[in-house]
Design an enzyme around this catalytic site. Structure first.
Site, PDB file in Angstrom:
ATOM      1  N   ARG A 192      37.236  33.175  47.428  1.00 50.40           N
ATOM      2  CA  ARG A 192      35.944  33.223  46.749  1.00 50.40           C
ATOM      3  C   ARG A 192      35.883  32.290  45.553  1.00 50.40           C
ATOM      4  NH1 ARG A 192      35.598  38.166  43.383  1.00 50.40           N
ATOM      5  NH2 ARG A 192      36.314  36.771  41.740  1.00 50.40           N
TER       6      ARG A 192
ATOM      7  N   TYR B  11      30.273  45.012  45.435  1.00 47.90           N
ATOM      8  CA  TYR B  11      31.421  44.184  45.786  1.00 47.90           C
ATOM      9  C   TYR B  11      31.877  44.538  47.199  1.00 47.90           C
ATOM     10  CZ  TYR B  11      32.099  43.540  40.670  1.00 47.90           C
ATOM     11  OH  TYR B  11      31.947  43.261  39.339  1.00 47.90           O
TER      12      TYR B  11
ATOM     13  N   ASN C 258      29.200  34.683  33.359  1.00 44.58           N
ATOM     14  CA  ASN C 258      30.477  34.072  33.745  1.00 44.58           C
ATOM     15  C   ASN C 258      30.893  32.970  32.777  1.00 44.58           C
ATOM     16  OD1 ASN C 258      30.478  35.745  35.958  1.00 44.58           O
ATOM     17  ND2 ASN C 258      30.138  34.134  37.472  1.00 44.58           N
TER      18      ASN C 258
ATOM     19  N   ARG D  97      39.273  49.811  36.234  1.00 44.85           N
ATOM     20  CA  ARG D  97      37.889  49.751  35.750  1.00 44.85           C
ATOM     21  C   ARG D  97      37.101  50.826  36.496  1.00 44.85           C
ATOM     22  NH1 ARG D  97      37.638  44.624  33.206  1.00 44.85           N
ATOM     23  NH2 ARG D  97      38.882  43.004  34.208  1.00 44.85           N
TER      24      ARG D  97
ATOM     25  N   HIS E 248      47.502  46.841  37.861  1.00 47.57           N
ATOM     26  CA  HIS E 248      46.261  46.422  38.506  1.00 47.57           C
ATOM     27  C   HIS E 248      46.098  47.060  39.882  1.00 47.57           C
ATOM     28  CE1 HIS E 248      43.598  43.198  40.409  1.00 47.57           C
ATOM     29  NE2 HIS E 248      42.905  43.577  39.358  1.00 47.57           N
TER      30      HIS E 248
END
Length: 702
Positions: A579, A483, A58, A390, A450
């Site tokens: 988050r 996820y 990250n 993705r 997206h």
């Protein structure tokens, strides 16, 4: 630092504090919450190591994108103020300080975890600590595997300073020629080889429990055998360093004849972006540091001195160890109601019967994959359309699309080439799809697509029926187990019609039209969201109550935040489950006293996006791909789709959102001063663990 006001608005709240938190610092606060997972003793040891690796990854992205962007603004002389009143230069300074501190804290945590690993039988050795048997094994690995891959690159008057690639780990080597001259050389540690090389236990034995593992760092093995790479020269010393480069590139789409070629060129340029961080080991002498800083063209602020290991993201490799006692208990995602026999279930019949909601990873993504494969082989299916953002490697979703095209169906895939850090993978998939006869499009000029949509057009009787999947996450079977996301499957006519309109907008020359059910960015989500919020404000002012629960990845857009402040002042109770980045400042009297913000960082990455509005007892609920960020609302094609089945709405509210709101084990509350604090309620609720333990709800057909 700052104190200036952005044009047209005050950067201060009614209490004299900031009206917004800084975006970059909020992102660093999220990284602090990731690091906290590595210190939480309730988390199994190897999972804690994994969080250290996640933090390292990250922070690399933070430098490549956020720090790089701020540096570009500073170089360009941009002095626009952020919503919290800071210049790019001020944000850069505070961000670099915060990132440096986090990296140092992570090293302290690693030192502690390394001792715990050793106590558990997992040893991470330096080469100097190995005994004779272990050194012999490491030497054999170097000769057989590492040596053929290594390429030493000299730097002298006849050879330029070598290019140091992004995210590479390297050795800065000082060698002495037979004539007594000292020369610099660089040896790249190959990323194609494991970073952690397993060797035998000391003296060739095994640990007493038979479960011991002994590893040595690849760079230490290479460093110990550098003489083989520089025969006839004396290796005086060698020190590790790692480089991070600017990964941002601007796509001039309006001037590009071929978007595919433009993206490919951008990816190539990324490898040569300016250096934004150099990580060095503490024992590197000043003269070697000077050589690196001068040739990499970095300032002292770009250098981070860290105890080894550098590039700690490679700690992910430890998750391959067969030590279930050091990992989270494995789980098998439940199959949703009616899909127990997933290989033979008729997904079209099931979706005709009722809307289906899947909550990943607690429930399996397999029904979505099953529906797509069923569509590929169903002679009544006429067309399939899908957005791909993705998808990862070895994607069954992409394979199903190719199988459908081979079967003669009309298959269209919108492959988003601008998905950051997935550009190369998506280019490969786009070409593979085209080879199989899939109609591949790359999206709209100036907008990133997206949204997560799959549309299946099927002939039924004398007409057609459209089957629709709307998701909050990608069509990626790997992240589907890592996820949290929602998948909505429906064949409602109005939803299918909206999906058709959207695909026509994405693939043809159709103008963005009005949608019956969808909220679609870049023009529809912002006003649609405002309408829903203002309706709650009207309910609150009329005494009918007003309540909103928004679960998102990020809340950043200042106009949206001002709207939420207005709603709070009108008496609407607002719970934000965010988050990551949240620049809204909650709990401030006269501004946000009715807004509560909590964040959960736990075993699974929270990725669901759900907007719930109580609407005086007639709830409105939407799921989709958009966060409340300016880029999502104004510069992307995003979809928020309504959940119209009352029982699914009830499930989302009572079983999911309320469970997260009860969490007092992993949830942290955002305070008005920007700190996050654990909620001490005594309930003992860990939302993710409770959802893992809950059996999927079964219900009768309607």
């Amino acid at each position: 630092m700052g104190g200036r006001e952005a044009p047209g608005q005050s950067a201060c709240g009614p209490d004299g504090g900031p009206r917004y938190f800084n975006r970059e610092l909020s992102l660093l606060r999220f990284q602090e919450r990731v690091l906290a997972q590595a210190t939480d003793e309730r988390t199994p040891l190897l999972e804690r190591i994994k969080f250290l690796a996640i933090l390292s990854s990250n922070l690399s992205e933070f430098y490549m994108v956020r720090i790089a962007g701020l540096k570009q603004q500073v170089r360009a002389g941009v002095d626009d103020l952020s919503p919290d009143g800071l210049t790019p230069s001020e944000q850069l300074t505070t961000s670099l300080e915060g990132a440096r501190e986090l990296q140092c804290q992570a090293r302290e945590v690693f030192r502690s975890l390394r001792a715990e690993l050793a106590a558990a039988g997992v040893h991470l050795h330096r080469h100097s600590d190995l005994d004779e048997a272990q050194r012999s094994m490491a030497g054999g690995y170097f000769e057989r595997t590492a040596f053929p891959v290594l390429t030493p690159l000299a730097f002298d008057p006849g050879r330029p300073f070598p290019h140091i690639s992004n995210l590479s780990l390297n050795l800065a080597v000082l060698v002495r020629t037979p004539g007594g001259e000292d020369r610099f050389a660089r040896v790249k540690i190959p990323q194609s080889l494991p970073r952690l090389v397993e060797v035998c236990a000391p003296s060739g034995g095994v640990s007493s429990d038979g479960r011991g593992h002994h590893f040595v760092w690849l760079e230490d093995i290479v460093r110990a055998h550098l003489g083989t790479l520089f025969p006839g020269h004396e290796v005086v010393e060698a020190h590790c360093f790692a480089v991070t480069r600017d990964a941002e590139f601007t796509i001039q789409e309006m001037e590009a004849d071929d978007l595919l070629e433009t993206i490919e060129e951008g990816v190539r340029r990324r490898r040569f972006g300016s250096v934004v961080r150099v990580q060095l080991e503490p024992d590197m002498p000043a003269y070697l540091r000077d050589i690196l800083m001068h040739n990499l063209q970095v300032d002292p602020e770009d250098v981070v001195i860290l105890e080894p290991p550098l590039r700690a993201s490679d700690l992910f490799e430890l998750m391959a160890i067969d030590r279930p006692d050091l990992k989270s208990a494995p789980f098998v995602p439940a199959l949703p109601d009616g899909t127990d026999d997933i290989r033979s279930v008729d997904m079209f019949a099931l979706v005709r019967e009722r809307d289906m909601m899947i909550h990943r990873p607690y429930e399996s993504f397999e029904p979505v994959v099953r529906m797509l494969w069923q569509a590929a082989h169903d002679p009544d299916v006429l067309a399939i359309k899908c957005t791909l953002y993705r998808v990862g490697r070895n994607s069954p979703v992409v394979e199903a699309l190719m199988a459908a095209a081979s079967a003669g169906k009309e298959v269209t895939a919108l492959v988003e080439l601008k998905a950051r850090f997935d550009e190369e993978s998506n280019i490969e998939w786009a070409r593979a799809l085209e080879r199989e006869g899939v109609h591949v499009v790359y999206g709209l000029l100036g907008l990133k697509t997206h949204s997560k949509l799959l549309l299946v057009v099927r002939r039924e009787g004398r007409g057609i029926r459209r089957y629709l999947h709307v998701g909050t996450g990608n069509y990626n079977v790997v992240t589907a187990t890592q996820y949290t996301d929602f998948d909505l499957l429906t064949c409602r006519d109005d939803m299918g019609a909206d999906a058709s309109r959207l695909f026509n907008y994405l693939t043809g020359y159709a103008e963005e039209s009005s949608f019956r059910r969808f909220l679609v960015a870049p023009h529809g989500i912002r006003p649609g969201f405002e309408t829903l919020v203002r309706r709650e404000m009207e309910h609150a002012r009329a005494g009918r109550g007003g309540q909103m629960i928004l679960k998102l990845n990020a809340v950043v857009d200042s106009k949206v935040i001002e709207l939420l402040y207005e709603a709070s002042s009108a008496g609407v109770e607002i719970d934000l489950l965010v988050r990551g980045v949240c620049t809204l400042r909650p709990g401030v009297p006269g501004m946000s006293e009715n807004i509560r913000v909590t964040s959960i960082v736990s075993r699974f990455l929270e990725h669901t996006r759900v907007l719930y509005f109580e609407n005086a007892g007639d709830p409105a609920c939407l799921i989709g791909s958009a966060d409340l960020m300016t880029r999502n609302l104004d510069r992307r094609v995003e979809v928020l789709a309504p959940v119209l089945d009352p029982e699914v709405v009830r499930r989302l509210r009572d079983e999911v959102l309320h469970t997260y709101m009860l969490d007092d084990q992993r949830a942290l509350a955002l305070l008005p001063d920007g700190r996050y604090e654990r909620r001490a309620t005594g309930r003992g609720v860990d939302a993710q663990e409770r959802l893992l333990a809950r059996k999927p709800v079964r219900r009768r057909s309607r």
